[in-house]
Design a protein around this motif. Structure first.
Motif, PDB file in Angstrom:
ATOM      1  N   VAL A 104      38.281  43.819  43.186  1.00 39.51           N
ATOM      2  CA  VAL A 104      38.816  42.016  43.611  1.00 39.51           C
ATOM      3  C   VAL A 104      39.837  42.283  42.592  1.00 39.51           C
ATOM      4  N   GLY A 137      29.007  37.347  43.180  1.00 36.44           N
ATOM      5  CA  GLY A 137      30.202  36.630  43.480  1.00 36.44           C
ATOM      6  C   GLY A 137      31.985  37.870  43.861  1.00 36.44           C
ATOM      7  N   ARG A 162      34.049  37.881  47.503  1.00 36.67           N
ATOM      8  CA  ARG A 162      35.129  37.646  46.630  1.00 36.67           C
ATOM      9  C   ARG A 162      35.956  39.083  47.437  1.00 36.67           C
ATOM     10  N   HIS A 163      35.447  39.882  47.858  1.00 34.43           N
ATOM     11  CA  HIS A 163      36.252  41.093  48.158  1.00 34.43           C
ATOM     12  C   HIS A 163      36.023  40.887  49.559  1.00 34.43           C
ATOM     13  N   PRO A 192      37.452  36.205  51.012  1.00 30.86           N
ATOM     14  CA  PRO A 192      38.351  36.261  50.421  1.00 30.86           C
ATOM     15  C   PRO A 192      39.460  34.362  50.416  1.00 30.86           C
ATOM     16  N   LEU A 252      33.288  30.930  47.678  1.00 34.04           N
ATOM     17  CA  LEU A 252      33.812  31.703  46.796  1.00 34.04           C
ATOM     18  C   LEU A 252      33.321  30.287  45.455  1.00 34.04           C
ATOM     19  N   GLY A 310      29.653  31.767  43.869  1.00 39.08           N
ATOM     20  CA  GLY A 310      30.508  32.560  42.915  1.00 39.08           C
ATOM     21  C   GLY A 310      30.683  31.951  41.147  1.00 39.08           C
ATOM     22  N   THR A 365      32.018  36.414  37.885  1.00 43.54           N
ATOM     23  CA  THR A 365      31.534  37.041  39.035  1.00 43.54           C
ATOM     24  C   THR A 365      33.286  37.039  40.257  1.00 43.54           C
ATOM     25  N   GLY A 366      34.397  36.981  39.570  1.00 41.38           N
ATOM     26  CA  GLY A 366      35.936  36.694  39.830  1.00 41.38           C
ATOM     27  C   GLY A 366      36.562  38.074  39.349  1.00 41.38           C
TER      28      GLY A 366
END
Length: 356
Positions: A97, A150, A154-155, A158, A164, A168, A213-214
């Protein structure tokens, strides 16, 4: 000039830089070394048990069953499998990510393992870790699981801002708050007893659950994930080897040795039983020496309890000791009985009034 035909999927144009087979070479080395690591651990454990004496080691190799060795290895190191699987998944997901252009399963073994690991394997590894990790490591497991949730969301989604934000940020905050409510008395008790490591293991992971988580900065992501993977690859074998070298492989016994009655001279030999043949009882005594005792001189045998690891921490989480696993906490255990003096090499005194 002729027209080029269709190229295979994933190949580069003829003018582009050649793709290095890094992941394939790494996978070949991993498949070569992975089966050799348990064998190396077993050999080192027998070498240590024999007190670095080659004839004694060869005798142990002859009589110690491979099934017993593998059972001891599996029970002692079952916690390592979730650590490797979940740690690899977190590092690979962070790379995916943060720097998608550097996430190449054909060149990076970390990316290859992340792309090839299905979700059900991660779920199974999480459940296994929840059962086999000590209570003080479960907040770290909770943190790792929240990181994986998370990062994978996100992957895959998106463009879903609601997912998110919810998975997340909101979910880690709520779970961390609930964890602090449950762990607060144990954290205070650990600080009061001066157990800073236990307090950190219980108190830091719930707050750190929202950190990863990001994505991280794109330029530093490949270097940081690669260094972290090298650290994990170096530390995990060292820790697993240290743990396994303390695992008992032979049953602890105490044998009363002496001439047939009515002779009164009796010797108690505490040690570890190697095997019993039709003529001999073979023991490894406490000094590491092999004793061959004729069966007609064996008056009695006693199975001694194994060495129990004394608890270092007195902190509990609502009655759950932080050094116990969920399996230890849930499964019934045999009540401790008084240890027979013969297990320490002392001959039990006869009852008062006995004898001629």
């Amino acid at each position: 000039m002729g027209v080029d035909g269709p190229r295979p999927l994933g190949s580069r144009p003829s003018g582009g830089p050649p793709r290095r087979p890094g992941a394939r070479q790494g996978q070949q080395w991993l498949l070569t070394l992975l089966p050799a690591f348990p064998v190396l651990l077993l050999v080192l454990r027998l070498w240590q048990l024999s007190r670095q004496d080659m004839p004694t080691m060869l005798l142990l190799v002859q009589y110690v069953t491979p099934l017993g060795l593998l059972s001891a290895l599996l029970i002692a190191l079952v916690w390592a499998f979730p650590l490797v699987v979940l740690g690899t998944a977190v590092l690979g997901s962070v790379l995916r990510v943060s720097a998608p252009a550097r996430f190449d399963p054909d060149r990076s073994l970390l990316a290859y393992a992340t792309a090839r690991t299905p979700g059900w394997v991660l779920a199974a590894a999480s459940v296994l870790a929840a059962l086999t990790w000590q209570m003080r490591f479960l907040p770290a497991l909770l943190m790792i699981v929240l990181w994986l949730i998370g990062l994978r969301v996100r992957h895959r989604y998106p463009d879903r801002a609601d997912l998110l934000l919810g998975l997340g940020l909101v979910l880690p905050l709520l779970v961390g708050l609930a964890a602090y409510v449950w762990l607060a008395p144990a954290i205070v008790a650990a600080l009061r007893h001066g157990e800073l490591a236990t307090a950190a293991l219980l108190g830091v992971p719930p707050a750190a659950a929202v950190v990863l988580t990001g994505p991280i900065p794109r330029r530093s992501a490949p270097l940081l994930t690669q260094l972290a993977s090298y650290v994990v690859a170096a530390v995990v074998p060292l820790v697993t080897g240290t743990v396994f070298l303390r695992v008992p492989l032979l049953p602890s016994v105490a044998v009363e040795v002496g001439p047939p009655p009515p002779a009164a001279a009796v010797e108690v030999v505490p040690g570890q039983a190697i095997t019993v043949t039709d003529r001999m009882t073979i023991l490894l005594d406490q000094r590491g020496r092999v004793r061959f005792v004729p069966n007609e001189q064996v008056r009695a045998q006693l199975l001694c309890p194994g060495p129990e690891r004394l608890p270092v921490s007195g902190v509990t989480v609502h009655g759950w000791p932080v050094e116990q696993t969920a399996l230890d906490w849930m499964m019934p255990r045999q009540r401790p009985e008084p240890v027979d003096g013969r297990c320490s090499g002392r001959l039990e005194a006869p009852p008062a009034g006995a004898g001629g």
